[in-house]
Design an enzyme around this catalytic site. Structure first.
Site, short mmCIF file in Angstrom:
data_model
loop_
_atom_site.label_atom_id
_atom_site.label_comp_id
_atom_site.label_asym_id
_atom_site.label_seq_id
_atom_site.Cartn_x
_atom_site.Cartn_y
_atom_site.Cartn_z
N ASP A 166 0.87 -1.17 0.00
CA ASP A 166 0.00 0.00 0.00
C ASP A 166 0.91 1.22 0.00
OD1 ASP A 166 -1.66 2.15 0.56
OD2 ASP A 166 -2.77 1.13 2.16
N VAL A 168 -5.80 7.29 -20.79
CA VAL A 168 -5.43 5.92 -21.16
C VAL A 168 -6.69 5.07 -21.06
CG1 VAL A 168 -3.93 3.97 -20.61
CG2 VAL A 168 -3.13 6.31 -20.23
N THR A 180 -8.26 2.72 -19.68
CA THR A 180 -8.34 1.85 -18.52
C THR A 180 -9.59 2.22 -17.72
OG1 THR A 180 -7.06 3.38 -17.13
CG2 THR A 180 -5.82 1.70 -18.36
N LYS A 213 0.23 15.31 -9.99
CA LYS A 213 1.12 14.86 -11.06
C LYS A 213 2.21 15.89 -11.36
CE LYS A 213 -0.73 10.85 -11.79
NZ LYS A 213 0.03 9.61 -11.54
N ASN A 245 3.43 3.04 -10.54
CA ASN A 245 2.23 3.13 -11.36
C ASN A 245 0.97 3.40 -10.56
OD1 ASN A 245 0.35 2.34 -13.73
ND2 ASN A 245 -0.14 0.81 -12.15
N TYR A 303 -5.91 16.55 -9.10
CA TYR A 303 -5.18 15.47 -9.76
C TYR A 303 -3.97 16.03 -10.51
CZ TYR A 303 -4.15 11.54 -12.88
OH TYR A 303 -3.52 10.53 -13.57
#
Length: 234
Positions: free
Chosen positions: A57, A175, A177, A146, A80, A142
């Protein structure tokens, strides 16, 4: 330049999406073992004996320490694991913003701190961190996580170079996903992201700028800020 053949890798957030794609691609490129790390390692499909599920974690310092005590043979680290909360930094839920920073920024920083000495002791290697095109284009919390990680990677790249550790930052737009399932617009296939990231590792590069969106944003960074934020010109 880091040859992947014969290497031992660790991928965080490896149970799905980009993480699972990194695991598969590393094995295809000759890695002898990949620690597939996740908060719930039982969710890892370890059909290949070279895949080692590992509890990790990234928001828990004790969990990171335990993982580092187990995975002492790592020479490639892939940061990742991440989440997308994307609150307003002005009016948003501070608890959620803290959770996002703990995962997307402090997580990779703490994992890097734990594993950099391991990579150095094993003769050097590479650290790959997932940034985002939003490292450079701000739309809330977010993006801020980053952007902070991008800066941290730049600092780590300089600091770790004498130890023979290559640091690669990966910038990409949406992406394809689960994380971007509700997003509209062009989505880059996970395998393209992973292949370009690992190509950059093997070629000795510093950044993988994947897809048209990331490339366009990067191309405008030297211009007036209003080029990236046309709403400011109104």
């Amino acid at each position: 330049m880091t040859d992947i053949t014969g290497r031992v890798a660790l991928v965080t957030g490896a149970n799905r999406g980009l993480g699972a794609a990194f695991v598969a691609a590393l094995l295809e490129r000759g890695a002898t073992k990949v620690y597939a790390a996740a908060r719930r390692p039982e969710t890892i499909s370890a059909g290949d004996p070279r895949v080692v599920p590992l509890a990790l974690d990234v928001t828990d310092a004790d969990s990171i320490r335990r993982a580092a005590e187990i995975a002492t043979d790592v020479t490639i680290l892939v940061n990742n694991a991440g989440i997308a909360v994307n609150e307003s930094l002005v009016t948003g839920d501070l608890a959620e913003i803290h959770r996002e920073f703990d995962t997307n920024f402090w997580g990779p920083v703490l994992v890097t701190r734990a594993f950099a000495p391991i990579l150095e002791a094993n003769g050097g290697g590479a650290i790959v961190s997932m940034h985002s095109a939003l490292s450079w284009l701000a739309f809330g919390s977010y993006s801020a996580t980053k952007a902070a990680l991008w800066s941290a990677s730049n600092s780590a790249r300089v600091e770790l170079a004498p130890a023979g550790i290559q640091v690669v930052g990966v910038h990409v737009g949406y992406v394809d996903t689960d994380m971007a399932a509700d997003a509209e617009g062009v989505k880059v296939p996970p395998r393209q992201v992973v292949d370009e990231a690992l190509d950059t590792v093997q070629e000795g590069g510093a950044e993988a700028i994947v897809g048209e969106v990331a490339q366009q944003v990067k191309a405008h960074l030297h211009e007036d800020v209003r080029v990236l934020y046309p709403q400011l010109a109104r």
